[in-house]
Write a protein that holds these residues in place. Structure first.
Motif, PDB file in Angstrom:
ATOM      1  N   LEU A 179      -4.533  14.699  -0.385  1.00 47.11           N
ATOM      2  CA  LEU A 179      -5.575  13.688  -0.470  1.00 47.11           C
ATOM      3  C   LEU A 179      -5.345  12.891  -1.741  1.00 47.11           C
ATOM      4  O   LEU A 179      -5.267  13.465  -2.840  1.00 47.11           O
ATOM      5  CB  LEU A 179      -6.960  14.335  -0.505  1.00 47.11           C
ATOM      6  CG  LEU A 179      -8.160  13.393  -0.669  1.00 47.11           C
ATOM      7  CD1 LEU A 179      -8.301  12.485   0.539  1.00 47.11           C
ATOM      8  CD2 LEU A 179      -9.441  14.216  -0.886  1.00 47.11           C
ATOM      9  N   VAL A 180      -5.202  11.561  -1.619  1.00 50.88           N
ATOM     10  CA  VAL A 180      -4.901  10.729  -2.788  1.00 50.88           C
ATOM     11  C   VAL A 180      -5.981   9.670  -2.963  1.00 50.88           C
ATOM     12  O   VAL A 180      -6.709   9.331  -2.030  1.00 50.88           O
ATOM     13  CB  VAL A 180      -3.525  10.034  -2.656  1.00 50.88           C
ATOM     14  CG1 VAL A 180      -2.419  11.057  -2.495  1.00 50.88           C
ATOM     15  CG2 VAL A 180      -3.522   9.033  -1.505  1.00 50.88           C
ATOM     16  N   SER A 181      -6.063   9.156  -4.165  1.00 47.83           N
ATOM     17  CA  SER A 181      -6.956   8.047  -4.447  1.00 47.83           C
ATOM     18  C   SER A 181      -6.401   6.779  -3.810  1.00 47.83           C
ATOM     19  O   SER A 181      -5.233   6.444  -4.000  1.00 47.83           O
ATOM     20  CB  SER A 181      -7.083   7.856  -5.959  1.00 47.83           C
ATOM     21  OG  SER A 181      -7.759   6.671  -6.271  1.00 47.83           O
ATOM     22  N   LEU A 182      -7.243   6.088  -3.026  1.00 45.56           N
ATOM     23  CA  LEU A 182      -6.803   4.841  -2.421  1.00 45.56           C
ATOM     24  C   LEU A 182      -6.651   3.804  -3.522  1.00 45.56           C
ATOM     25  O   LEU A 182      -7.606   3.422  -4.182  1.00 45.56           O
ATOM     26  CB  LEU A 182      -7.823   4.371  -1.373  1.00 45.56           C
ATOM     27  CG  LEU A 182      -7.784   5.142  -0.061  1.00 45.56           C
ATOM     28  CD1 LEU A 182      -8.932   4.734   0.839  1.00 45.56           C
ATOM     29  CD2 LEU A 182      -6.451   4.939   0.649  1.00 45.56           C
ATOM     30  N   GLY A 183      -5.441   3.392  -3.717  1.00 50.66           N
ATOM     31  CA  GLY A 183      -5.103   2.509  -4.829  1.00 50.66           C
ATOM     32  C   GLY A 183      -3.946   3.127  -5.578  1.00 50.66           C
ATOM     33  O   GLY A 183      -2.787   3.074  -5.141  1.00 50.66           O
ATOM     34  N   SER A 184      -4.264   3.795  -6.672  1.00 53.15           N
ATOM     35  CA  SER A 184      -3.216   4.320  -7.546  1.00 53.15           C
ATOM     36  C   SER A 184      -2.389   5.432  -6.914  1.00 53.15           C
ATOM     37  O   SER A 184      -1.236   5.643  -7.293  1.00 53.15           O
ATOM     38  CB  SER A 184      -3.832   4.831  -8.859  1.00 53.15           C
ATOM     39  OG  SER A 184      -4.802   5.835  -8.591  1.00 53.15           O
ATOM     40  N   GLY A 185      -2.965   6.165  -5.949  1.00 52.15           N
ATOM     41  CA  GLY A 185      -2.239   7.299  -5.399  1.00 52.15           C
ATOM     42  C   GLY A 185      -1.523   7.034  -4.093  1.00 52.15           C
ATOM     43  O   GLY A 185      -0.896   7.944  -3.536  1.00 52.15           O
ATOM     44  N   VAL A 186      -1.586   5.801  -3.597  1.00 53.70           N
ATOM     45  CA  VAL A 186      -1.044   5.518  -2.268  1.00 53.70           C
ATOM     46  C   VAL A 186       0.458   5.733  -2.206  1.00 53.70           C
ATOM     47  O   VAL A 186       0.982   6.315  -1.249  1.00 53.70           O
ATOM     48  CB  VAL A 186      -1.408   4.081  -1.837  1.00 53.70           C
ATOM     49  CG1 VAL A 186      -0.653   3.695  -0.571  1.00 53.70           C
ATOM     50  CG2 VAL A 186      -2.905   3.967  -1.589  1.00 53.70           C
ATOM     51  N   GLU A 187       1.175   5.279  -3.217  1.00 55.18           N
ATOM     52  CA  GLU A 187       2.631   5.404  -3.174  1.00 55.18           C
ATOM     53  C   GLU A 187       3.067   6.869  -3.177  1.00 55.18           C
ATOM     54  O   GLU A 187       4.106   7.214  -2.606  1.00 55.18           O
ATOM     55  CB  GLU A 187       3.267   4.657  -4.347  1.00 55.18           C
ATOM     56  CG  GLU A 187       4.769   4.466  -4.229  1.00 55.18           C
ATOM     57  CD  GLU A 187       5.188   3.814  -2.907  1.00 55.18           C
ATOM     58  OE1 GLU A 187       6.130   4.329  -2.269  1.00 55.18           O
ATOM     59  OE2 GLU A 187       4.559   2.809  -2.505  1.00 55.18           O
ATOM     60  N   LEU A 188       2.261   7.731  -3.805  1.00 56.27           N
ATOM     61  CA  LEU A 188       2.556   9.168  -3.765  1.00 56.27           C
ATOM     62  C   LEU A 188       2.466   9.683  -2.333  1.00 56.27           C
ATOM     63  O   LEU A 188       3.306  10.489  -1.898  1.00 56.27           O
ATOM     64  CB  LEU A 188       1.567   9.925  -4.655  1.00 56.27           C
ATOM     65  CG  LEU A 188       1.684  11.451  -4.680  1.00 56.27           C
ATOM     66  CD1 LEU A 188       3.042  11.876  -5.216  1.00 56.27           C
ATOM     67  CD2 LEU A 188       0.565  12.048  -5.524  1.00 56.27           C
ATOM     68  N   ALA A 189       1.476   9.204  -1.578  1.00 56.95           N
ATOM     69  CA  ALA A 189       1.338   9.619  -0.185  1.00 56.95           C
ATOM     70  C   ALA A 189       2.496   9.096   0.659  1.00 56.95           C
ATOM     71  O   ALA A 189       2.986   9.787   1.554  1.00 56.95           O
ATOM     72  CB  ALA A 189       0.002   9.117   0.376  1.00 56.95           C
TER      73      ALA A 189
END
Length: 311
Positions: free
Chosen positions: A223-233
C-alpha cells in the motif's frame, strides 16, 4: 506600525515553504536574508511569528493569524503591480500552479519547456499536491484538477488529453505464476498493489463494459501513498509482486516495452481529462493569461481526442 512589504513577503515565503532554506530556494534568495527579514518583522511587531526548531519552522498563533490576513492582501498588491506588465512587450513575473503528481507527469511535462521558451521573462513555480486546496490561500494562481474536484466559482479550461483511462497491468512473470484475471471480480483472488490518499481513503478500482460498471477493492502486499509512492508501486509491479491499476499514460512505457502486460483491457473505463482552473473573481496576472493562451493554442493545434476504445 507599518512593516516593509519585502519583510511581509519574506515571512509568507518561509511559511509557505516550511523553512528558511526551502523558502530561499523557491524564491531565488538566501536563507540568511529571509531570516533577517523575519527578525525585523518580529521586532517591529513585538511578537514572535515563527516557532523555530532544528527540524521545522511553523507559524505561531499570531503568525497564523497574520498569514490569514496577508495572503489576500498581498495577493491584491501583486495583482496591482501586475497591471504594469500590460505595458511591457512580453509578459513577465511568476506563475504558481498547484497540480497533482499525475498532472505534473502526464500533462505539464510536455508543456513546460515550450512555454518557458516562448515566455523567457516568466518564472514557473509548480507545487505538486494531490489533495484539493484553496488556490488563493495557498498563494497559487491556478491549479489542475479533474471536473469532480472543481469548485463552482472557478473558471476551468481543458488541458492535456481529453480522455484518459486507468490501466490494469502485471508483469509476465506474475501472470505466468498466478494466472490472468478474466473478470474484475477475479482481482479479489490476486495480489494487488493499492494506493491511498493522505486522508486515508483508498480509491476503488473501477471498470466498465457494455454499460456494466463495477467497483472492486482488492487486497495485496503493498500500500503506497498516492503521489510520492506511486513509482515504488510501479517498480513492484515490474518485479512481479502484484497487479497495478494506474493511469494508462503512466504505464504506457512499460506496456510498450513488455515489462508489464495489460490485464482486463476490455474493462478499462474512460474518463474525461483534467482542467486548468483559476478564480474568476480577480484580475488575471499576465503570466497566467499567457499560460491560458498557450494552453488554448496547444488545444487548437492538436487533433480532436477521441474517447478510447476498450477493444
Amino acid at each position: 506600525m507599518q512593516a516593509p512589504l519585502q519583510d511581509l513577503f519574506a515571512f509568507l515565503a518561509v511559511v509557505r515553504a516550511g523553512g528558511f532554506r526551502e523558502g530561499a530556494r523557491a524564491g531565488g534568495t538566501s536563507a540568511s536574508s529571509l531570516s533577517e527579514a523575519v527578525r525585523r518583522l518580529e521586532a517591529r511587531l513585538g511578537v514572535r511569528l515563527l516557532h523555530r526548531t532544528t527540524r521545522s519552522v511553523t507559524p505561531t498563533e499570531a503568525g497564523t493569524r497574520l498569514v490569514e490576513r496577508l495572503v489576500p492582501a498581498l495577493g491584491e498588491v501583486e495583482t496591482a503591480l501586475d497591471v504594469v506588465n500590460g505595458f511591457r512587450d512580453r509578459p513577465a513575473g511568476t506563475l504558481r500552479l498547484n497540480v497533482p503528481l499525475s498532472a505534473a507527469r502526464l500533462v505539464l511535462a510536455p508543456l513546460v519547456t515550450p512555454f518557458l521558451q516562448a515566455y523567457p521573462d516568466i518564472k514557473l513555480e509548480i507545487v505538486v499536491e494531490d489533495g484539493f486546496v484553496d488556490l488563493l490561500a495557498a498563494g497559487c494562481d491556478a491549479g489542475i484538477r479533474y471536473d469532480e474536484r472543481l469548485e463552482q466559482d472557478m473558471i476551468a479550461i481543458p488541458i492535456g488529453p481529453r480522455w484518459q483511462r486507468f490501466a490494469t497491468a502485471a508483469s509476465p512473470a506474475y501472470l505466468a505464476a498466478r494466472g490472468r484475471p478474466t473478470h474484475p471480480r477475479d482481482l479479489l483472488g490476486h495480489l494487488c498493489l493499492r494506493g491511498q490518499f493522505a486522508s486515508g481513503a483508498m480509491p476503488a478500482w473501477e471498470y466498465e463494459r457494455k454499460g456494466e460498471v463495477l467497483r472492486v477493492e482488492p487486497a495485496g502486499p503493498l500500500l503506497v501513498s498516492l503521489g510520492s509512492g506511486v513509482e515504488l508501486a510501479v517498480q513492484a509491479a515490474r518485479d512481479g509482486l502484484g497487479i497495478i491499476h494506474l493511469f494508462e499514460g503512466w504505464l504506457q512505457p512499460d506496456l510498450d516495452s513488455g515489462a508489464l502486460e495489460p490485464v482486463l483491457k476490455s474493462w478499462w473505463r474512460p474518463f474525461t481529462g483534467p482542467f486548468l482552473y483559476y478564480s474568476g473573481r480577480r484580475h488575471l496576472p499576465s503570466p497566467l493569461r499567457a499560460f491560458i493562451d498557450f494552453v488554448r493554442a496547444q488545444e487548437d493545434a492538436g487533433k480532436p481526442s477521441r474517447k478510447p476504445s476498450s477493444r
